[in-house]
Design a protein around this motif. Structure first.
Motif, PDB file in Angstrom:
ATOM      1  N   GLU A 112     -20.350 -38.697 -29.979  1.00 17.70           N
ATOM      2  CA  GLU A 112     -20.872 -40.067 -30.027  1.00 17.70           C
ATOM      3  C   GLU A 112     -21.280 -40.477 -31.443  1.00 17.70           C
ATOM      4  O   GLU A 112     -21.651 -41.632 -31.670  1.00 17.70           O
ATOM      5  CB  GLU A 112     -22.083 -40.195 -29.092  1.00 17.70           C
ATOM      6  CG  GLU A 112     -21.701 -40.084 -27.611  1.00 17.70           C
ATOM      7  CD  GLU A 112     -22.920 -40.007 -26.715  1.00 17.70           C
ATOM      8  OE1 GLU A 112     -24.052 -40.075 -27.266  1.00 17.70           O
ATOM      9  OE2 GLU A 112     -22.761 -39.873 -25.489  1.00 17.70           O
ATOM     10  N   HIS A 113     -21.187 -39.555 -32.378  1.00 23.09           N
ATOM     11  CA  HIS A 113     -21.536 -39.870 -33.776  1.00 23.09           C
ATOM     12  C   HIS A 113     -20.549 -40.902 -34.324  1.00 23.09           C
ATOM     13  O   HIS A 113     -19.330 -40.793 -34.093  1.00 23.09           O
ATOM     14  CB  HIS A 113     -21.485 -38.588 -34.622  1.00 23.09           C
ATOM     15  CG  HIS A 113     -22.141 -38.747 -35.965  1.00 23.09           C
ATOM     16  ND1 HIS A 113     -21.534 -39.415 -37.008  1.00 23.09           N
ATOM     17  CD2 HIS A 113     -23.354 -38.327 -36.431  1.00 23.09           C
ATOM     18  CE1 HIS A 113     -22.333 -39.378 -38.072  1.00 23.09           C
ATOM     19  NE2 HIS A 113     -23.444 -38.738 -37.742  1.00 23.09           N
ATOM     20  N   PRO A 114     -21.018 -41.923 -35.052  1.00 22.69           N
ATOM     21  CA  PRO A 114     -20.130 -42.990 -35.552  1.00 22.69           C
ATOM     22  C   PRO A 114     -18.950 -42.464 -36.383  1.00 22.69           C
ATOM     23  O   PRO A 114     -17.844 -42.983 -36.280  1.00 22.69           O
ATOM     24  CB  PRO A 114     -21.064 -43.858 -36.412  1.00 22.69           C
ATOM     25  CG  PRO A 114     -22.431 -43.608 -35.859  1.00 22.69           C
ATOM     26  CD  PRO A 114     -22.433 -42.199 -35.373  1.00 22.69           C
ATOM     27  N   TRP A 115     -19.176 -41.441 -37.198  1.00 17.85           N
ATOM     28  CA  TRP A 115     -18.089 -40.894 -38.021  1.00 17.85           C
ATOM     29  C   TRP A 115     -16.994 -40.290 -37.144  1.00 17.85           C
ATOM     30  O   TRP A 115     -15.806 -40.492 -37.398  1.00 17.85           O
ATOM     31  CB  TRP A 115     -18.630 -39.821 -38.966  1.00 17.85           C
ATOM     32  CG  TRP A 115     -19.493 -40.346 -40.069  1.00 17.85           C
ATOM     33  CD1 TRP A 115     -19.870 -41.651 -40.271  1.00 17.85           C
ATOM     34  CD2 TRP A 115     -20.099 -39.590 -41.117  1.00 17.85           C
ATOM     35  NE1 TRP A 115     -20.671 -41.761 -41.365  1.00 17.85           N
ATOM     36  CE2 TRP A 115     -20.841 -40.507 -41.920  1.00 17.85           C
ATOM     37  CE3 TRP A 115     -20.110 -38.245 -41.465  1.00 17.85           C
ATOM     38  CZ2 TRP A 115     -21.559 -40.090 -43.031  1.00 17.85           C
ATOM     39  CZ3 TRP A 115     -20.827 -37.836 -42.574  1.00 17.85           C
ATOM     40  CH2 TRP A 115     -21.532 -38.743 -43.353  1.00 17.85           C
ATOM     41  N   VAL A 117     -16.406 -40.976 -33.935  1.00 17.23           N
ATOM     42  CA  VAL A 117     -15.754 -42.055 -33.181  1.00 17.23           C
ATOM     43  C   VAL A 117     -14.696 -42.750 -34.043  1.00 17.23           C
ATOM     44  O   VAL A 117     -13.569 -43.005 -33.599  1.00 17.23           O
ATOM     45  CB  VAL A 117     -16.815 -43.072 -32.686  1.00 17.23           C
ATOM     46  CG1 VAL A 117     -16.122 -44.294 -32.074  1.00 17.23           C
ATOM     47  CG2 VAL A 117     -17.746 -42.416 -31.669  1.00 17.23           C
ATOM     48  N   LYS A 118     -15.067 -43.026 -35.302  1.00 16.43           N
ATOM     49  CA  LYS A 118     -14.140 -43.701 -36.220  1.00 16.43           C
ATOM     50  C   LYS A 118     -12.945 -42.812 -36.551  1.00 16.43           C
ATOM     51  O   LYS A 118     -11.796 -43.273 -36.573  1.00 16.43           O
ATOM     52  CB  LYS A 118     -14.874 -44.097 -37.496  1.00 16.43           C
ATOM     53  CG  LYS A 118     -14.065 -45.013 -38.398  1.00 16.43           C
ATOM     54  CD  LYS A 118     -14.915 -45.532 -39.550  1.00 16.43           C
ATOM     55  CE  LYS A 118     -14.105 -46.511 -40.407  1.00 16.43           C
ATOM     56  NZ  LYS A 118     -14.920 -47.043 -41.524  1.00 16.43           N
ATOM     57  N   ALA A 119     -13.203 -41.517 -36.801  1.00 20.28           N
ATOM     58  CA  ALA A 119     -12.125 -40.583 -37.138  1.00 20.28           C
ATOM     59  C   ALA A 119     -11.147 -40.445 -35.973  1.00 20.28           C
ATOM     60  O   ALA A 119      -9.920 -40.463 -36.169  1.00 20.28           O
ATOM     61  CB  ALA A 119     -12.711 -39.221 -37.507  1.00 20.28           C
ATOM     62  N   SER A 121     -10.589 -42.628 -33.649  1.00 19.79           N
ATOM     63  CA  SER A 121      -9.878 -43.904 -33.522  1.00 19.79           C
ATOM     64  C   SER A 121      -8.695 -43.971 -34.487  1.00 19.79           C
ATOM     65  O   SER A 121      -7.586 -44.382 -34.110  1.00 19.79           O
ATOM     66  CB  SER A 121     -10.841 -45.060 -33.785  1.00 19.79           C
ATOM     67  OG  SER A 121     -10.156 -46.298 -33.769  1.00 19.79           O
ATOM     68  N   ILE A 122      -8.916 -43.539 -35.736  1.00 16.00           N
ATOM     69  CA  ILE A 122      -7.836 -43.535 -36.729  1.00 16.00           C
ATOM     70  C   ILE A 122      -6.736 -42.559 -36.328  1.00 16.00           C
ATOM     71  O   ILE A 122      -5.537 -42.863 -36.412  1.00 16.00           O
ATOM     72  CB  ILE A 122      -8.402 -43.170 -38.125  1.00 16.00           C
ATOM     73  CG1 ILE A 122      -9.339 -44.280 -38.611  1.00 16.00           C
ATOM     74  CG2 ILE A 122      -7.271 -42.933 -39.126  1.00 16.00           C
ATOM     75  CD1 ILE A 122     -10.097 -43.921 -39.880  1.00 16.00           C
ATOM     76  N   THR A 125      -4.726 -43.846 -33.458  1.00 12.61           N
ATOM     77  CA  THR A 125      -3.966 -45.066 -33.790  1.00 12.61           C
ATOM     78  C   THR A 125      -2.746 -44.761 -34.662  1.00 12.61           C
ATOM     79  O   THR A 125      -1.651 -45.250 -34.398  1.00 12.61           O
ATOM     80  CB  THR A 125      -4.869 -46.093 -34.509  1.00 12.61           C
ATOM     81  OG1 THR A 125      -5.997 -46.389 -33.683  1.00 12.61           O
ATOM     82  CG2 THR A 125      -4.085 -47.377 -34.804  1.00 12.61           C
TER      83      THR A 125
END
Length: 361
Positions: A112-115, A117-119, A121-122, A125
């Motif tokens: 659930e850490h933002p980093w 989640v972002k990683a 997602s990339i 994608t």
């Protein structure tokens, strides 16, 4: 010499028979060859100390060799037993902490850490992988952590087996070392007598073998010890078990290219993700500036006597030796390269006239 030596058919029979018998002897000692080679190399490293011991005890060569072997045992075995016991204790503590962290929801909080989640997602994608779902990864890690206790029993049994094998090989090496130290002059004289080379060529070959053996041991193992010690201090200051992870970094330093980064990069990432940014920055800087500089400065310095080999040759001798022979290849690789280069130099000297004529044609 009064006349030219003439090779007859009986000489060839003797040579072939000797080669066949030598190969049969090699097959007999092959399971123990690593212990024999290590005894030979350690005898080169220990001989200055052994020489002083021998001077003090007089003509009692057996006693001098026995004292040298006992000294080596105290220097190596006792510290290893202490380190091994501490590693088992700290490794067990680490595994229990991981198990508690996973079972108490630590893995879910991590995803659930933002980093993260972002990683993810990339990755999902842009990279051509199947979609990575945090829930599935978390379940697999939880399953691994749950079965870790059972796995730990098997790992402990393997470690115990490896330790037993190490002790057997160590005592075999001591047995060989005893005779190498006691009969050093006789063995060298026999090697010189058998080699079909001039005295200057024998000196060059034996000197280079001694020099490269020492530099390979110093360059590989002392660098690993230094990196493990420095890395352990950094990990301890950052809040990890210093002795356990320092030892792991020492072993990781043998891995070409990756080295200690295999340990400190995940540790630094963990610190960043858990909010210990200051310690994460510290560990990163410490590992690059201190631990990394040891590998970049100390290893080439210790191995600079390796038969005039440049850095590229040393790298491939270490990489190839590790691939072919395992950990002992860190010694075998440079040794093979060095002997080849010395023999090539001898070839150049012996065929200098012919090679010069070839260059002129």
């Amino acid at each position: 010499m009064s006349g030219k030596f003439k090779i007859t058919s009986s000489h060839w029979v003797i040579v072939v028979a000797l080669l066949a018998a030598g190969f049969a002897c090699f097959l007999l000692v092959e399971p123990y060859i690593n212990s024999i080679v290590m005894a030979f190399i350690i005898s080169l490293l220990m001989f200055p100390i052994h020489d002083k011991i021998e001077t003090r005890v007089g003509s009692q060569k057996n006693l001098a060799s026995l004292l040298s072997c006992m000294l080596l045992s105290v220097i190596i075995v006792l510290p290893l037993l202490f380190v091994f016991a501490a590693i088992v204790q700290q490794g067990s503590t680490f595994s229990q902490n991981v198990y508690q962290w996973v079972t108490q929801g630590g893995i879910q909080a991590l995803f659930e850490h933002p980093w993260i989640v972002k990683a993810l997602s990339i990755i999902n994608t842009y990279l051509p992988f199947d979609e990575i779902k945090p829930q599935e990864v978390g379940q697999k890690i939880a399953q691994f952590a749950t079965s870790f206790g059972t796995n730990l029993v098997g790992i402990s049994a393997k470690i115990l087996g490896d330790a037993t094998s190490f002790l057997l090989n160590f005592f075999l090496m001591l047995f060989v070392l005893f005779f190498l130290l006691r009969d050093h002059d006789t063995i060298i004289a026999a090697i010189r007598h058998i080699l079909p080379l001039s005295r200057s060529q024998e000196d060059k070959l034996l000197e280079e073998v001694e020099k490269v053996s020492k530099s390979a041991v110093m360059g590989s193992f002392l660098t690993a010890i230094a990196q493990g010690f420095a890395g352990g201090i950094g990990m301890w200051l950052a809040g990890f078990q210093g002795l356990f992870w320092g030892t792991m970094m020492g072993f990781a330093s043998f891995i070409p290219v990756v080295g200690t980064a295999l340990i400190w990069i995940p540790a630094a990432i963990y610190l960043f993700l858990t909010g210990d940014t200051t310690w994460g920055i510290f560990l990163t800087i410490w590992s690059i500036a201190v631990v990394g500089s040891i590998d970049n400065l100390l290893r080439p310095f210790l191995m600079q006597g390796s038969a005039g080999m440049n850095t590229l040759m040393i790298f491939f001798s270490l990489l190839g030796g590790l691939h072919l022979f395992g950990l002992i290849g860190l010694i075998y690789g440079p040794l093979i390269f060095a002997i080849t280069m010395v023999l090539f130099n001898i070839y150049e000297e012996e065929f200098k006239h012919f090679l010069d004529e070839q260059d002129q044609n």
